[in-house]
Design an enzyme around this catalytic site. Structure first.
Site, short mmCIF file in Angstrom:
data_model
loop_
_atom_site.label_atom_id
_atom_site.label_comp_id
_atom_site.label_asym_id
_atom_site.label_seq_id
_atom_site.Cartn_x
_atom_site.Cartn_y
_atom_site.Cartn_z
CB CYS A 95 -1.67 -2.19 -2.88
SG CYS A 95 -0.55 -3.57 -2.59
CG HIS A 107 -5.46 -4.84 -3.40
ND1 HIS A 107 -5.30 -4.36 -4.68
CD2 HIS A 107 -4.25 -5.32 -3.04
CE1 HIS A 107 -4.06 -4.54 -5.07
NE2 HIS A 107 -3.40 -5.12 -4.10
CD GLU A 127 -8.38 -2.60 -5.37
OE1 GLU A 127 -8.37 -2.17 -4.20
OE2 GLU A 127 -7.36 -3.04 -5.93
#
Ligand code: GLN
Length: 189
Positions: free
Chosen positions: A78, A171, A173
């Site tokens: 991102c 994202h 994560e």
């Protein structure tokens, strides 16, 4: 392996947790000294304009640029994608990027009405779809010939690799699925 996570701003803690779950103790990088001995670096999501400013004031920008020129492997998500791209549209005039992957990206390019959404994506190298979380994500508007598109959403590249640089506009994560981190570590290690 020593893997750094750029930790001046943004979602660095979740990247650190993902790496730790894969058995790699993350090094949170806030100063040039933290880069010593780091063999790979993760650049998280967050706010690329703020990160750019903090990279300059901390002296990290030039230190990271040197390491990237020497072939340091990097995974940018991102805002991290924005920081690594060759060209940034709709950035702040003073915003800087490392330019190590030949992409043009438009900040917040998915537009206000859909500025956050989730999507299951087929990603090259992964057997099953990856649940991708997009938050005010950058849109890739141009991909250079040296860059390889690993996933697309509605015809727009969302995972791209060029040599030792891998970027996602979403994202990875933020879910418990760490296959993209694992793939990055495998390529680096
Ligand atoms: N829109 C942000 C930026 O321009 C990126 C958003 C994100 O990282 N979730 O930096």
């Amino acid at each position: 392996m020593r893997v750094g996570v750029l930790a001046v701003q943004g979602a660095f803690a979740r990247h650190g947790a993902a790496l730790a779950e894969l058995g790699v103790e993350p090094v949170f990088v806030r100063t040039p000294a933290h880069l010593v001995g780091v063999q790979a670096l993760v650049m998280p999501g967050g706010e690329s304009t703020a990160m750019s400013r903090l990279l300059m004031t901390s002296g990290l920008f030039d230190a990271i640029a040197d390491r990237l020129n020497d072939g340091l492997a990097v995974f940018g998500t991102c805002a991290g994608m924005i920081l690594l791209a060759r060209e940034v549209l709709d950035g702040r005039p003073d915003q800087r990027s490392f330019g190590v992957i030949d992409l043009t990206v438009r900040r917040n390019g998915y537009g206000r009405q859909v500025d956050s959404f989730e999507q299951d994506l087929a990603v090259s190298g992964l057997e099953d779809p990856f649940h991708a979380v997009f938050i005010r994500a950058p849109v890739v508007t141009r991909v250079g010939s040296a860059a390889e598109v690993l996933a697309e959403y509605e015809g727009i590249p969302v995972v791209v690799r060029q040599g030792r640089v891998t970027v996602t506009s979403f994202h990875p994560e933020l879910t418990e699925d760490h296959r993209l981190h694992a793939q990055f570590l495998q390529e680096v290690g």
